[in-house]
Design a protein around this motif. Structure first.
Motif, PDB file in Angstrom:
ATOM      1  N   ASP A   1       0.807  -1.201   0.000  1.00 31.86           N
ATOM      2  CA  ASP A   1       0.000   0.000   0.000  1.00 31.86           C
ATOM      3  C   ASP A   1       0.860   1.280   0.000  1.00 31.86           C
ATOM      4  O   ASP A   1       0.674   2.172   0.837  1.00 31.86           O
ATOM      5  CB  ASP A   1      -0.909  -0.021   1.247  1.00 31.86           C
ATOM      6  N   ILE A   2       1.783   1.319  -0.934  1.00 34.16           N
ATOM      7  CA  ILE A   2       2.713   2.455  -1.003  1.00 34.16           C
ATOM      8  C   ILE A   2       1.989   3.710  -1.519  1.00 34.16           C
ATOM      9  O   ILE A   2       1.115   3.620  -2.389  1.00 34.16           O
ATOM     10  CB  ILE A   2       3.927   2.053  -1.859  1.00 34.16           C
ATOM     11  N   GLN A   3       2.362   4.853  -0.955  1.00 31.59           N
ATOM     12  CA  GLN A   3       1.635   6.082  -1.309  1.00 31.59           C
ATOM     13  C   GLN A   3       1.900   6.540  -2.741  1.00 31.59           C
ATOM     14  O   GLN A   3       2.934   6.209  -3.330  1.00 31.59           O
ATOM     15  CB  GLN A   3       1.946   7.197  -0.313  1.00 31.59           C
ATOM     16  N   GLY A   4       0.949   7.294  -3.285  1.00 33.39           N
ATOM     17  CA  GLY A   4       1.039   7.748  -4.664  1.00 33.39           C
ATOM     18  C   GLY A   4       2.208   8.692  -4.910  1.00 33.39           C
ATOM     19  O   GLY A   4       2.803   9.224  -3.970  1.00 33.39           O
ATOM     20  N   GLY A   5       2.531   8.887  -6.193  1.00 32.70           N
ATOM     21  CA  GLY A   5       3.633   9.772  -6.565  1.00 32.70           C
ATOM     22  C   GLY A   5       4.519   9.083  -7.591  1.00 32.70           C
ATOM     23  O   GLY A   5       4.214   7.977  -8.048  1.00 32.70           O
ATOM     24  N   ILE A   6       5.615   9.751  -7.942  1.00 35.34           N
ATOM     25  CA  ILE A   6       6.522   9.201  -8.962  1.00 35.34           C
ATOM     26  C   ILE A   6       7.656   8.431  -8.293  1.00 35.34           C
ATOM     27  O   ILE A   6       8.226   8.893  -7.301  1.00 35.34           O
ATOM     28  CB  ILE A   6       7.096  10.344  -9.829  1.00 35.34           C
ATOM     29  N   TYR A   7       7.973   7.258  -8.840  1.00 39.93           N
ATOM     30  CA  TYR A   7       9.084   6.438  -8.335  1.00 39.93           C
ATOM     31  C   TYR A   7       9.937   5.986  -9.519  1.00 39.93           C
ATOM     32  O   TYR A   7       9.392   5.566 -10.549  1.00 39.93           O
ATOM     33  CB  TYR A   7       8.552   5.178  -7.624  1.00 39.93           C
ATOM     34  N   HIS A   8      11.249   6.021  -9.344  1.00 36.83           N
ATOM     35  CA  HIS A   8      12.136   5.468 -10.368  1.00 36.83           C
ATOM     36  C   HIS A   8      12.425   4.010 -10.042  1.00 36.83           C
ATOM     37  O   HIS A   8      12.726   3.680  -8.892  1.00 36.83           O
ATOM     38  CB  HIS A   8      13.464   6.254 -10.403  1.00 36.83           C
ATOM     39  N   TYR A   9      12.341   3.160 -11.060  1.00 32.09           N
ATOM     40  CA  TYR A   9      12.692   1.747 -10.873  1.00 32.09           C
ATOM     41  C   TYR A   9      13.416   1.248 -12.124  1.00 32.09           C
ATOM     42  O   TYR A   9      12.856   1.285 -13.236  1.00 32.09           O
ATOM     43  CB  TYR A   9      11.440   0.868 -10.620  1.00 32.09           C
ATOM     44  N   CYS A  10      14.640   0.773 -11.961  1.00 32.20           N
ATOM     45  CA  CYS A  10      15.401   0.318 -13.134  1.00 32.20           C
ATOM     46  C   CYS A  10      16.504  -0.646 -12.695  1.00 32.20           C
ATOM     47  O   CYS A  10      16.548  -1.073 -11.538  1.00 32.20           O
ATOM     48  CB  CYS A  10      15.986   1.530 -13.869  1.00 32.20           C
ATOM     49  N   GLY A  11      17.394  -0.968 -13.622  1.00 30.80           N
ATOM     50  CA  GLY A  11      18.507  -1.842 -13.297  1.00 30.80           C
ATOM     51  C   GLY A  11      19.444  -1.161 -12.303  1.00 30.80           C
ATOM     52  O   GLY A  11      19.543   0.073 -12.273  1.00 30.80           O
ATOM     53  N   ASN A  12      20.123  -1.997 -11.488  1.00 27.52           N
ATOM     54  CA  ASN A  12      20.950  -1.379 -10.443  1.00 27.52           C
ATOM     55  C   ASN A  12      22.352  -0.985 -10.914  1.00 27.52           C
ATOM     56  O   ASN A  12      23.117  -0.432 -10.136  1.00 27.52           O
ATOM     57  CB  ASN A  12      20.994  -2.268  -9.190  1.00 27.52           C
ATOM     58  N   GLU A  13      22.688  -1.275 -12.157  1.00 26.31           N
ATOM     59  CA  GLU A  13      23.987  -0.842 -12.706  1.00 26.31           C
ATOM     60  C   GLU A  13      23.734  -0.175 -14.058  1.00 26.31           C
ATOM     61  O   GLU A  13      22.944  -0.675 -14.853  1.00 26.31           O
ATOM     62  CB  GLU A  13      24.907  -2.053 -12.952  1.00 26.31           C
ATOM     63  N   SER A  14      24.461   0.902 -14.320  1.00 22.16           N
ATOM     64  CA  SER A  14      24.298   1.541 -15.632  1.00 22.16           C
ATOM     65  C   SER A  14      25.294   0.946 -16.632  1.00 22.16           C
ATOM     66  O   SER A  14      26.308   0.362 -16.250  1.00 22.16           O
ATOM     67  CB  SER A  14      24.495   3.043 -15.520  1.00 22.16           C
TER      68      SER A  14
END
Ligand SMILES: NC(=O)c1ccc[n+]([C@@H]2O[C@H](COP(=O)([O-])OP(=O)(O)OC[C@H]3O[C@@H](n4cnc5c(N)ncnc54)[C@H](OP(=O)(O)O)[C@@H]3O)[C@@H](O)[C@H]2O)c1
Length: 287
Positions: free
Chosen positions: A199-212
């Motif tokens: 039940d995480i609150q609304g808004g923007i979150y970044h989610y991607c690979g952990n290494e560039s």
């Protein structure tokens, strides 16, 4: 929990279906079953089925083609999400919407934060940004997940393109001056489920690979693994090339690494893309 999934036949949609909890109820829809650009259809579907949550995995993702198809891209990437946000708010469903690193212009040299200035450099990014704004304007509790460089065993993506090209091309040039974080679609699906459960609150979150990495180094890794798994017996000779020497219809940001500090505060970890690439290629091999 009853979850409505849109874009069920895309990369993320497929992965979401694969790991969906068996004791929850999934309403998986493709564009024929539920066209998200049709506001009345979206309203009626949500009114009838009353899902607890809506996961929007539907999008117009053809980055180059979007330059010639602004209206269609805008309809799918901005109007569609708006329709979902209006219905989700009206019928009290949580909404998870997926967006992209291409909302940024790539001029930064340190990882992008959620509240950094957006400035898309192509039509796809522009329409995805309009989608973010429209869902948050219409339903501020929406969770918007920005992700990047998505790959999986499904649909079209860089991994499958490289493997396909290797069958006919003895030599390949791959862009080396664009940096980003590859993300396994199954990890995005898992993260969405965890966010719904917690039940995480609304808004923007970044989610991607952990290494560039760069596309060139990503390509090299793909071929190393494919050789290792005997999927290929010979790999093309690959050479690095810069974006300027590789013209494409749509401009791409040179740097689209995103910080995951915000999402990590919720005990969620980034996509271990190098490990997932090994299992993804082995799944492609078995298909
Ligand atoms: N792929 C990437 O590298 C990448 C990078 C960053 C962010 N993202 C974002 O991640 C999300 C998932 O991407 P993905 O790679 O899984 O996309 P994908 O494989 O291209 O799948 C998108 C799906 O959306 C469906 N769709 C298109 N128009 C629709 C409509 N009007 N109504 C309902 N469904 C519709 C398509 O179905 P039909 O085929 O039936 O039209 C398709 O199955 C998207 O929001 C995308 O913008 C992707």
């Amino acid at each position: 929990m009853k979850v409505l999934l849109t874009g069920a036949n895309g990369q993320l949609g497929h992965c979401f279906k694969d790991i969906f909890p068996s004791d929850w109820q999934l309403l998986a829809t493709d564009s024929l079953q539920l066209d998200i650009t049709d506001g009345l259809a979206v309203n009626n579907f949500v009114a009838l089925h009353r899902p607890d949550a809506i996961v929007n995995a539907a999008a117009y993702t053809a980055v180059d083609k979007a330059e010639d198809e602004y209206e269609l891209a805008y309809k799918v990437n901005a109007i569609g999400p708006k329709n979902l946000a209006i219905a989700a708010k009206k019928y009290h469903a949580k909404l998870v919407h997926v967006s992209t690193d291409y909302v940024f212009d790539g001029t930064k040299s340190s990882p992008y934060l959620e509240n950094d200035l957006t400035n898309p450099v192509n039509v796809y990014g522009e329409t995805k940004l309009a989608g973010e704004l429209s869902v948050l304007d219409n339903y501020s509790s929406t969770i918007v997940i920005r992700t990047s460089w998505v790959f999986s065993e499904y649909g079209n993506n860089f991994v499958k393109t490289m493997l396909k090209l290797s069958q006919t091309r003895p030599e390949l040039t791959i862009i080396d001056d664009q940096l980003g974080c590859p993300t396994y679609a199954g990890d995005i699906a898992k993260t969405i489920l965890e966010m719904l459960m917690n039940d995480i609150q609304g808004g923007i979150y970044h989610y991607c690979g952990n290494e560039s990495t760069s596309w060139f180094l990503f390509g090299q890794k793909i071929f190393d693994i494919a050789l290792d798994q005997n999927l290929l017996f010979q790999v093309p000779v690959i050479s690095p090339i810069n974006s300027q020497s590789f013209p494409s219809k749509a401009k791409r940001p040179l740097y689209s690494v995103m910080s995951m500090d915000k999402i990590k505060k919720y005990n969620l970890s980034g996509s271990n893309w190098e490990e997932q690439l090994i299992s993804c290629i082995s799944k492609i091999r078995s298909i």
